[in-house]
Design a protein around this motif. Structure first.
Motif, mmCIF file in Angstrom:
data_model
loop_
_atom_site.group_PDB
_atom_site.id
_atom_site.type_symbol
_atom_site.label_atom_id
_atom_site.label_comp_id
_atom_site.label_asym_id
_atom_site.label_seq_id
_atom_site.Cartn_x
_atom_site.Cartn_y
_atom_site.Cartn_z
ATOM 1 N N ALA A 18 35.768 -47.015 35.784
ATOM 2 C CA ALA A 18 35.789 -47.320 34.360
ATOM 3 C C ALA A 18 34.604 -48.214 33.996
ATOM 4 O O ALA A 18 34.651 -49.422 34.210
ATOM 5 C CB ALA A 18 37.108 -48.005 34.013
ATOM 6 N N PRO A 19 33.528 -47.637 33.444
ATOM 7 C CA PRO A 19 32.369 -48.433 33.040
ATOM 8 C C PRO A 19 32.703 -49.350 31.864
ATOM 9 O O PRO A 19 33.339 -48.928 30.893
ATOM 10 C CB PRO A 19 31.325 -47.381 32.631
ATOM 11 C CG PRO A 19 31.811 -46.092 33.187
ATOM 12 C CD PRO A 19 33.302 -46.206 33.272
ATOM 13 N N CYS A 20 32.255 -50.596 31.961
ATOM 14 C CA CYS A 20 32.548 -51.606 30.944
ATOM 15 C C CYS A 20 31.321 -52.483 30.692
ATOM 16 O O CYS A 20 30.409 -52.543 31.510
ATOM 17 C CB CYS A 20 33.688 -52.522 31.409
ATOM 18 S SG CYS A 20 35.250 -51.696 31.714
ATOM 19 N N ARG A 21 31.354 -53.204 29.585
ATOM 20 C CA ARG A 21 30.317 -54.190 29.259
ATOM 21 C C ARG A 21 31.001 -55.466 28.784
ATOM 22 O O ARG A 21 31.943 -55.425 27.995
ATOM 23 C CB ARG A 21 29.409 -53.656 28.153
ATOM 24 C CG ARG A 21 28.353 -54.682 27.693
ATOM 25 C CD ARG A 21 27.377 -54.081 26.697
ATOM 26 N NE ARG A 21 26.608 -53.059 27.392
ATOM 27 C CZ ARG A 21 26.128 -51.961 26.797
ATOM 28 N NH1 ARG A 21 26.326 -51.733 25.517
ATOM 29 N NH2 ARG A 21 25.434 -51.073 27.496
ATOM 30 N N ILE A 22 30.515 -56.600 29.261
ATOM 31 C CA ILE A 22 31.025 -57.883 28.768
ATOM 32 C C ILE A 22 30.582 -58.010 27.312
ATOM 33 O O ILE A 22 29.385 -57.928 27.005
ATOM 34 C CB ILE A 22 30.509 -59.078 29.594
ATOM 35 C CG1 ILE A 22 30.880 -58.935 31.076
ATOM 36 C CG2 ILE A 22 31.015 -60.398 29.002
ATOM 37 C CD1 ILE A 22 32.348 -59.051 31.393
ATOM 38 N N PRO A 80 43.117 -43.262 24.240
ATOM 39 C CA PRO A 80 42.531 -42.350 25.222
ATOM 40 C C PRO A 80 41.156 -41.849 24.767
ATOM 41 O O PRO A 80 40.958 -41.560 23.592
ATOM 42 C CB PRO A 80 43.534 -41.194 25.279
ATOM 43 C CG PRO A 80 44.808 -41.769 24.779
ATOM 44 C CD PRO A 80 44.423 -42.807 23.769
ATOM 45 N N ASP A 81 40.221 -41.752 25.722
ATOM 46 C CA ASP A 81 38.881 -41.269 25.398
ATOM 47 C C ASP A 81 38.476 -40.084 26.261
ATOM 48 O O ASP A 81 37.426 -39.509 26.054
ATOM 49 C CB ASP A 81 37.854 -42.401 25.547
ATOM 50 C CG ASP A 81 36.548 -42.084 24.849
ATOM 51 O OD1 ASP A 81 36.590 -41.644 23.675
ATOM 52 O OD2 ASP A 81 35.481 -42.261 25.467
ATOM 53 N N SER A 82 39.295 -39.744 27.223
ATOM 54 C CA SER A 82 38.992 -38.598 28.079
ATOM 55 C C SER A 82 40.159 -37.614 27.999
ATOM 56 O O SER A 82 41.277 -37.983 27.621
ATOM 57 C CB SER A 82 38.790 -39.035 29.529
ATOM 58 O OG SER A 82 40.012 -39.468 30.087
ATOM 59 N N LEU A 83 39.898 -36.391 28.369
ATOM 60 C CA LEU A 83 40.955 -35.384 28.379
ATOM 61 C C LEU A 83 42.092 -35.804 29.307
ATOM 62 O O LEU A 83 43.266 -35.706 28.952
ATOM 63 C CB LEU A 83 40.380 -34.028 28.810
ATOM 64 C CG LEU A 83 41.393 -32.885 28.903
ATOM 65 C CD1 LEU A 83 42.060 -32.644 27.556
ATOM 66 C CD2 LEU A 83 40.711 -31.625 29.409
ATOM 67 N N ALA A 84 41.738 -36.329 30.474
ATOM 68 C CA ALA A 84 42.766 -36.755 31.430
ATOM 69 C C ALA A 84 43.633 -37.867 30.844
ATOM 70 O O ALA A 84 44.864 -37.854 30.993
ATOM 71 C CB ALA A 84 42.123 -37.206 32.727
ATOM 72 N N ALA A 85 43.014 -38.827 30.157
ATOM 73 C CA ALA A 85 43.784 -39.924 29.554
ATOM 74 C C ALA A 85 44.681 -39.407 28.437
ATOM 75 O O ALA A 85 45.824 -39.856 28.289
ATOM 76 C CB ALA A 85 42.846 -41.003 29.037
ATOM 77 N N ARG A 86 44.172 -38.472 27.642
ATOM 78 C CA ARG A 86 44.998 -37.902 26.565
ATOM 79 C C ARG A 86 46.173 -37.121 27.154
ATOM 80 O O ARG A 86 47.293 -37.193 26.662
ATOM 81 C CB ARG A 86 44.158 -37.018 25.656
ATOM 82 C CG ARG A 86 43.241 -37.816 24.736
ATOM 83 C CD ARG A 86 42.598 -36.952 23.665
ATOM 84 N NE ARG A 86 41.634 -36.000 24.190
ATOM 85 C CZ ARG A 86 40.370 -36.282 24.495
ATOM 86 N NH1 ARG A 86 39.917 -37.508 24.338
ATOM 87 N NH2 ARG A 86 39.565 -35.338 24.956
ATOM 88 N N MET A 87 45.927 -36.375 28.218
ATOM 89 C CA MET A 87 46.991 -35.592 28.852
ATOM 90 C C MET A 87 48.028 -36.486 29.531
ATOM 91 O O MET A 87 49.197 -36.112 29.640
ATOM 92 C CB MET A 87 46.390 -34.613 29.858
ATOM 93 C CG MET A 87 45.627 -33.478 29.196
ATOM 94 S SD MET A 87 44.849 -32.351 30.356
ATOM 95 C CE MET A 87 46.242 -31.783 31.303
ATOM 96 N N ALA A 88 47.614 -37.656 29.971
ATOM 97 C CA ALA A 88 48.542 -38.575 30.652
ATOM 98 C C ALA A 88 49.629 -39.065 29.706
ATOM 99 O O ALA A 88 50.746 -39.350 30.146
ATOM 100 C CB ALA A 88 47.783 -39.750 31.252
ATOM 101 N N GLY A 89 49.322 -39.191 28.411
ATOM 102 C CA GLY A 89 50.309 -39.590 27.409
ATOM 103 C C GLY A 89 51.097 -40.819 27.816
ATOM 104 O O GLY A 89 50.529 -41.851 28.144
ATOM 105 N N PRO A 114 30.742 -45.138 27.874
ATOM 106 C CA PRO A 114 30.980 -43.725 28.194
ATOM 107 C C PRO A 114 31.337 -43.544 29.671
ATOM 108 O O PRO A 114 30.749 -44.181 30.545
ATOM 109 C CB PRO A 114 29.641 -43.063 27.865
ATOM 110 C CG PRO A 114 29.086 -43.919 26.779
ATOM 111 C CD PRO A 114 29.479 -45.332 27.159
ATOM 112 N N GLY A 115 32.324 -42.696 29.917
ATOM 113 C CA GLY A 115 32.823 -42.470 31.268
ATOM 114 C C GLY A 115 34.117 -43.206 31.541
ATOM 115 O O GLY A 115 34.834 -42.896 32.496
ATOM 116 N N HIS A 116 34.449 -44.197 30.713
ATOM 117 C CA HIS A 116 35.730 -44.905 30.833
ATOM 118 C C HIS A 116 36.808 -43.980 30.267
ATOM 119 O O HIS A 116 36.595 -43.346 29.239
ATOM 120 C CB HIS A 116 35.670 -46.210 30.044
ATOM 121 C CG HIS A 116 36.770 -47.172 30.359
ATOM 122 N ND1 HIS A 116 38.106 -46.900 30.102
ATOM 123 C CD2 HIS A 116 36.737 -48.407 30.903
ATOM 124 C CE1 HIS A 116 38.834 -47.932 30.470
ATOM 125 N NE2 HIS A 116 38.031 -48.858 30.966
#
Length: 173
Positions: A87-91, A139-148, A109-111
């Protein structure tokens, strides 16, 4: 190690974890009492800024020597049974106001999620120390949206693990 470069943050409400959490996101606001011993606050601050709270909660940071500073990029890593999520992040911001210290990071992007998470250690006027987590995400990715609901359960579990880790790491025996 050089600061990693990514595109811009994946949400427009940058810094909102410090105030009113924006609509359109799932909100998290949890707080834990840590203790009244004067040493608890210092132990909690050290545990937070050294990323040991994250590590104890099962989240690794690709730059464990990183001191949270605005604009610095890094990756969180979470793994379960051979599945590794990066999970890419920025302070986004840091603050040190004597009895209030913490930082927030936002998603790149990519998180799998889009949003921001803030971690705060503070001491009240009578010396009691608390740890607070404030976040907003969606959710920002298909996998996160599908995880519900499973994804929301995982977020709640990680938040609880952060709180438990901080209680353990800041304890004065």
């Amino acid at each position: 190690m050089a600061v990693l470069k990514w595109d811009e943050l994946t949400y427009p409400e940058v810094g909102a974890s410090a105030g009113i959490l924006p609509s359109g996101y799932r909100h998290v606001h949890r707080r834990a009492f840590l203790g009244a011993d004067v040493r608890v606050f210092d132990r909690a601050v050290d545990a937070l800024l050294s990323w040991r709270v994250h590590g104890r909660a099962g989240i690794s940071v690709d730059r464990p020597d990183l001191r949270p500073e605005p604009g610095v990029d890094f990756r969180l890593r979470i793994g379960w049974r051979g599945l590794l999520v990066q999970a890419p992040c920025r302070i986004i911001y840091t603050f040190d106001q004597g009895d209030r210290l913490g930082f927030a990071y936002g998603t790149l992007p990519g998180h799998p999620e889009s949003g921001e998470e803030a971690f705060l250690v503070h001491r009240d006027g009578v010396g009691r120390s608390h740890f607070e987590i404030r976040a907003f995400s969606r959710p920002d990715s298909l996998a996160a949206r599908m995880a519900g609901p499973l994804g929301r359960f995982a977020q709640d579990l990680i938040t609880s693990r952060y709180l438990g880790a901080m209680r353990s790491l800041s304890r004065v025996d």
